[in-house]
Scaffold this active site. Sequence first.
Site, PDB file in Angstrom:
ATOM      1  N   ASP A  67      36.854  31.771  49.832  1.00 36.35           N
ATOM      2  CA  ASP A  67      37.879  33.389  49.932  1.00 36.35           C
ATOM      3  C   ASP A  67      37.617  33.918  48.083  1.00 36.35           C
ATOM      4  O   ASP A  67      37.901  33.500  47.261  1.00 36.35           O
ATOM      5  CB  ASP A  67      39.559  32.125  50.048  1.00 36.35           C
ATOM      6  CG  ASP A  67      40.108  33.630  50.841  1.00 36.35           C
ATOM      7  OD1 ASP A  67      39.653  34.193  51.518  1.00 36.35           O
ATOM      8  OD2 ASP A  67      41.436  32.714  51.573  1.00 36.35           O
ATOM      9  N   TYR A  89      35.603  19.649  45.399  1.00 37.25           N
ATOM     10  CA  TYR A  89      36.451  20.922  44.322  1.00 37.25           C
ATOM     11  C   TYR A  89      38.156  20.902  44.012  1.00 37.25           C
ATOM     12  O   TYR A  89      38.211  19.349  43.742  1.00 37.25           O
ATOM     13  CB  TYR A  89      37.783  22.037  45.939  1.00 37.25           C
ATOM     14  CG  TYR A  89      36.860  22.952  46.359  1.00 37.25           C
ATOM     15  CD1 TYR A  89      37.182  24.586  45.665  1.00 37.25           C
ATOM     16  CD2 TYR A  89      36.977  22.106  47.433  1.00 37.25           C
ATOM     17  CE1 TYR A  89      35.928  25.084  46.990  1.00 37.25           C
ATOM     18  CE2 TYR A  89      35.913  23.771  48.187  1.00 37.25           C
ATOM     19  CZ  TYR A  89      35.358  24.638  47.969  1.00 37.25           C
ATOM     20  OH  TYR A  89      34.543  25.495  48.582  1.00 37.25           O
TER      21      TYR A  89
END
Length: 309
Positions: A67, A146
Amino acid sequence: MDGEGVIDASTGYTRIRLDIAYDGGNFNGWTKQPGLRTVQGELEAALAIIFGRRGPSPTLTVAGRTDAGVHATGQVAHLDLSAEQLAWLTRPRGKKATGGKRFDGPTALGRRLNGIAGLETDVYVSRAAVAPEGFDARFSAVWRRYEYRVSDNSGPRNPLERNRTLWYPAALDLDRMAIAADSLVGLHDWAAYCKPREGATTIRTLQEFAWRRDADGVLIAEVKADAFCHSMVRSLVGATIAVGEGKLEEDRLAALRDELDRTSEFNVVPAKGLTLVEVGYPPDDELAARAEVTRARRPPLETPETGPV
């Protein structure tokens, strides 16, 4: 494997794997969007310059869409090159034509992409190589990992790290956060921690979720799953921060997950602290089978890669 690579007999194309790093601060995410600066848009524009009129300009397939504001040090993508395009990359140029150093096709491609981006770029191709047979950056992946960085009141306020670290204005209890994170691991429906997307499943296997404090005092969340649904990582981080601040009990996060409804009991953290650090793939001889399994189990409307997280 040499620069000629594995040619797909059915298409006549050679697949190239790109390993990519980027600072997401000035990008509107990965995915190409009209009128907006994105990572895919920048790289595909560079590919169009490189190949000019030599067939259709290659497009990129990515392991995990990120994003706006999300960074990456271990993003993976692939593209397919025709024999003509690959030959163009390996054609001697300048001093190379008179005996200078020559690069194989993928290496030449990575160098040219980085050359177009410039020396002070916020996107960098760290490696370009011929992909093994059956490789698909999106469908062959078995996990994505992540990290999220948080500096609480007891941590540093390093201005050099401000664009990739959330400065949190409270003291956080690392032990409570670690307990809450560990309680969430497993195969579950994550609807309570995801923004809904039409036709997309919210069932995921959260393989690892842990918190640690590094030597500088920064809190780091490590989150690994087969894939992530939209906003899932930032929701998980926000929920465990609420536990660390004493706003939620450790066992409340699993209860919220099982209720399957979005909640206002915690905040979704900003994108800037989040970095895609690694994408995992099976052994080369299992790549094609993995891709087939992944394709088969995704609903037709679902984007099968990691969604914006």
